[in-house]
Design an enzyme around this catalytic site. Structure first.
Site, mmCIF file in Angstrom:
data_model
loop_
_atom_site.group_PDB
_atom_site.id
_atom_site.type_symbol
_atom_site.label_atom_id
_atom_site.label_comp_id
_atom_site.label_asym_id
_atom_site.label_seq_id
_atom_site.Cartn_x
_atom_site.Cartn_y
_atom_site.Cartn_z
ATOM 1 N N GLU A 112 0.886 -1.176 0.000
ATOM 2 C CA GLU A 112 0.000 0.000 0.000
ATOM 3 C C GLU A 112 0.911 1.209 0.000
ATOM 4 O O GLU A 112 1.393 1.637 1.047
ATOM 5 C CB GLU A 112 -0.899 -0.023 1.250
ATOM 6 C CG GLU A 112 -1.814 -1.241 1.351
ATOM 7 C CD GLU A 112 -2.978 -1.185 0.371
ATOM 8 O OE1 GLU A 112 -3.232 -0.109 -0.205
ATOM 9 O OE2 GLU A 112 -3.619 -2.229 0.149
ATOM 10 N N CYS B 286 -2.333 9.462 2.386
ATOM 11 C CA CYS B 286 -1.844 8.817 1.164
ATOM 12 C C CYS B 286 -2.727 9.119 -0.024
ATOM 13 O O CYS B 286 -2.245 9.238 -1.142
ATOM 14 C CB CYS B 286 -1.747 7.311 1.383
ATOM 15 S SG CYS B 286 -3.288 6.561 1.915
HETATM 16 P P1 NAD Z 1 7.973 4.958 5.093
HETATM 17 O O1 NAD Z 1 8.064 4.156 3.851
HETATM 18 O O2 NAD Z 1 9.079 5.891 5.404
HETATM 19 O O3 NAD Z 1 7.818 4.013 6.376
HETATM 20 C C1 NAD Z 1 6.766 3.069 6.503
HETATM 21 C C2 NAD Z 1 7.221 1.947 7.400
HETATM 22 O O4 NAD Z 1 8.314 1.313 6.767
HETATM 23 C C3 NAD Z 1 7.703 2.366 8.784
HETATM 24 O O5 NAD Z 1 7.130 1.498 9.750
HETATM 25 C C4 NAD Z 1 9.206 2.155 8.697
HETATM 26 O O6 NAD Z 1 9.788 1.787 9.929
HETATM 27 C C5 NAD Z 1 9.310 1.008 7.726
HETATM 28 N N1 NAD Z 1 10.603 0.856 7.049
HETATM 29 C C6 NAD Z 1 11.606 1.750 6.924
HETATM 30 N N2 NAD Z 1 12.652 1.187 6.268
HETATM 31 C C7 NAD Z 1 12.317 -0.085 5.986
HETATM 32 C C8 NAD Z 1 12.953 -1.179 5.323
HETATM 33 N N3 NAD Z 1 14.171 -1.071 4.810
HETATM 34 N N4 NAD Z 1 12.281 -2.349 5.208
HETATM 35 C C9 NAD Z 1 11.036 -2.482 5.691
HETATM 36 N N5 NAD Z 1 10.384 -1.476 6.307
HETATM 37 C C10 NAD Z 1 11.000 -0.293 6.460
HETATM 38 O O7 NAD Z 1 6.578 5.737 4.991
HETATM 39 P P2 NAD Z 1 5.986 6.782 6.010
HETATM 40 O O8 NAD Z 1 6.759 8.060 5.917
HETATM 41 O O9 NAD Z 1 5.774 6.166 7.349
HETATM 42 O O10 NAD Z 1 4.521 7.010 5.387
HETATM 43 C C11 NAD Z 1 4.283 7.900 4.362
HETATM 44 C C12 NAD Z 1 4.153 7.185 3.032
HETATM 45 O O11 NAD Z 1 3.233 6.125 3.141
HETATM 46 C C13 NAD Z 1 3.605 8.075 1.931
HETATM 47 O O12 NAD Z 1 4.257 7.782 0.727
HETATM 48 C C14 NAD Z 1 2.154 7.655 1.838
HETATM 49 O O13 NAD Z 1 1.543 7.912 0.598
HETATM 50 C C15 NAD Z 1 2.252 6.205 2.122
HETATM 51 N N6 NAD Z 1 0.980 5.694 2.613
HETATM 52 C C16 NAD Z 1 0.263 4.837 1.843
HETATM 53 C C17 NAD Z 1 -0.970 4.383 2.287
HETATM 54 C C18 NAD Z 1 -1.813 3.444 1.477
HETATM 55 O O14 NAD Z 1 -2.763 2.902 2.011
HETATM 56 N N7 NAD Z 1 -1.511 3.213 0.204
HETATM 57 C C19 NAD Z 1 -1.440 4.792 3.534
HETATM 58 C C20 NAD Z 1 -0.682 5.663 4.277
HETATM 59 C C21 NAD Z 1 0.545 6.097 3.828
#
Ligand code: NAD
Length: 481
Positions: free
Chosen positions: A216, A250
């Site tokens: 997502e 998002c």
């Molecule tokens: P992010 O990708 O920075 O982090 C998300 C999660 O990934 C966190 O829990 C983080 O600890 C983890 N993470 C970090 N490095 C990782 C790795 N190497 N391997 C696995 N996991 C890792 O995103 P964010 O800043 O928390 O959220 C914002 C983003 O999320 C925006 O791009 C937004 O559009 C997207 N988003 C999408 C949805 C959806 O339903 N499609 C919903 C909410 C947010």
């Protein structure tokens, strides 16, 4: 809360894995009872979770958390409990004549252990909605919430430990290192919600174990205003969709197309809409803070770069005479309440038009013919959402037919996420796989095809040694098809 040690994460996974293999069948009553526990957790502890979310953001109204986190979870819970028994039942499948009198069905089975890696923007909803789907489908759940919402993540860990045995559902905490460890486990399914960049890394890590993923992700969701449209209504809905959680959504409309010549009218309508929703920004308890100083600095950089490159940046001002900030302190979050901003004349060379904005900044682009809009959207990665405002069904259908996006809301923003019978997810760079409702239930199941042979089967007529009998039966079968 300290990070969960890496060896402890492995131990927790192993316990869940063993449990899922020892009891692959999870009766309806057990699933229902787990869901009811989750329901109680939410009902009894919503206020403390909303307070934790507020502490993490600085300013974030508990009412926003109520509508955007808890309401959606309650709607999903009610829908799931109502339909669970039907969803769990095997599906009879019609058997073609050439296989009769065999019978066939699809048996919906739990996958085993589902990992969930969640982001910070709606930290309760995006952690617990996939968990609810996974538990409904009879799985064990290992959740890693975001390190950027430490109060919420700690509270979730604490509450989940109170309500669930660790081999049913557990929370591990930490940042990228812990998340990467979760993504490297041989999970039966992994739901990742977050940025496209990290999603790519997660997909690679999961591939090593052939772990199927639901990604997502984010991206730049366009909104389109048709010439034949109630501009005042569209501006209000766009302002709401853009400024809910200060744009940290998002599926927020990322940028907007308006017909050439209507830019100024749209700006006026948007200002009026913002004045109605958020008469002032700094100290307004309804207007969320940007999550961290780093995220705020990035947004300011995007806007400054656009200004330096010649865009017309219009930072909205509070309504004259708007109330003073409330007396009680809402912490340093006030310093991170960024004013809503409109940007005209943004170009493809600006980061503002290259990166997902994820803040209260709305670039507005003029267009002459809808074909230009469609061409622009199709020249960019597939968006998570698309919004279209207008009255003509023909123009709407044309835009929907010629663009591909994760989901769509017509004449409003965001709402397709709230419809439990609509699968929610992205496509292409905005992700793959969808959940919510029965689509979510199926996402976390293996739909096992079963064929039960009849004792009256004539299949042996086609066994070797091949000869005249085989040819006669084959000829008959060919005529029956
Ligand atoms: P992010 O990708 O920075 O982090 C998300 C999660 O990934 C966190 O829990 C983080 O600890 C983890 N993470 C970090 N490095 C990782 C790795 N190497 N391997 C696995 N996991 C890792 O995103 P964010 O800043 O928390 O959220 C914002 C983003 O999320 C925006 O791009 C937004 O559009 C997207 N988003 C999408 C949805 C959806 O339903 N499609 C919903 C909410 C947010």
């Amino acid at each position: 809360m300290p990070d969960t040690p890496l060896d402890e994460i492995r131990q927790r996974f192993d316990a869940q894995h063993q449990g899922s293999r020892a009891q692959p069948e999870v009766p309806l009553a057990v699933r229902r009872e787990r869901l009811l526990r989750l329901d109680t957790l939410l009902r009894e502890h919503a206020p403390v979770l909303a307070a934790a979310v507020q502490a993490d953001f600085g300013v974030r109204s508990p009412r926003l958390t109520e509508v955007a986190d808890f309401f959606l979870l309650r709607a999903q819970m009610a829908h799931t409990l109502k339909h669970l028994a039907r969803w769990c039942r095997p599906r009879k499948v019609r058997t073609p004549l050439y296989l009769q009198p065999a019978r066939a069905w699809l048996q919906r089975q739990p996958l085993g252990v589902v990992g969930i890696i969640a982001p910070w923007n709606y930290p309760v909803q995006l952690a617990l909605a996939p968990a609810m789907g996974a538990l409904a489908a009879g799985n064990r759940v290992l959740l890693k919430p975001s390190e950027l919402t430490p109060h919420t993540s700690a509270k979730l860990a604490d509450l989940v430990a109170q309500f669930f045995a660790p081999d049913e559902f557990c929370v591990v905490q930490g940042g990228a290192e812990v998340a990467a460890q979760v993504a490297s486990l041989p999970l039966d399914h992994l739901v990742f919600t977050g940025s496209t960049a990290v999603g790519r890394r997660v997909a690679l890590a999961a591939a090593a174990n052939l772990t199927p993923t639901t990604l997502e992700l984010g991206g730049k969701s366009p909104a389109i205003v048709d010439a034949d449209c109630d501009l005042r209504q569209a501006a209000l809905k766009l302002a709401h969709g853009k400024l809910l959680n200060a744009g940290q959504t998002c599926i927020a409309p990322d940028y907007l197309f308006v017909p050439h010549g209507s830019e100024a009218a749209f700006a006026d309508a948007y200002r009026a809409a913002v004045a109605r929703l958020f008469p002032y920004f700094e100290g307004n308890p309804d207007y969320a803070s940007i999550i961290t100083p780093r995220h705020l600095a990035r947004l300011r950089e995007l806007v400054q770069e656009a200004r330096d490159m010649g865009a017309d940046v219009q930072e909205l001002a509070p309504v004259p005479g708007a109330p003073a900030p409330p007396a009680q302190s809402i912490g340093d979050g006030v310093a991170r309440q960024m004013a809503p901003t409109l940007v005209f004349g943004a170009t493809a060379r600006m980061r503002l038009m290259q990166e997902e904005i994820f803040g209260p900044v709305l670039p507005v682009l003029g267009y002459g013919h809808v074909d230009e809009v469609v061409a622009h959207i199709n020249a960019h990665p597939r968006p998570l959402s698309l919004y279209w405002f207008g009255r003509s069904d023909a123009v709407r259908d044309d835009v929907l037919a010629r663009t591909v996006s994760g989901g769509v809301t017509v004449n409003d923003t965001l709402l397709h996420i709230a419809h439990e019978r609509l699968p929610f997810g992205g496509v292409g760079d905005s992700g793959w796989g969808a959940y919510h409702g029965e689509a979510g239930f199926l996402r976390f199941c293996h739909e096992k095809p079963v064929l039960a042979q009849s004792r009256w089967s004539a299949g042996a007529l086609l066994y070797p040694p091949y000869g005249a009998r085989f040819d006669r039966v084959m000829g008959l079968l060919r005529r029956l098809m």
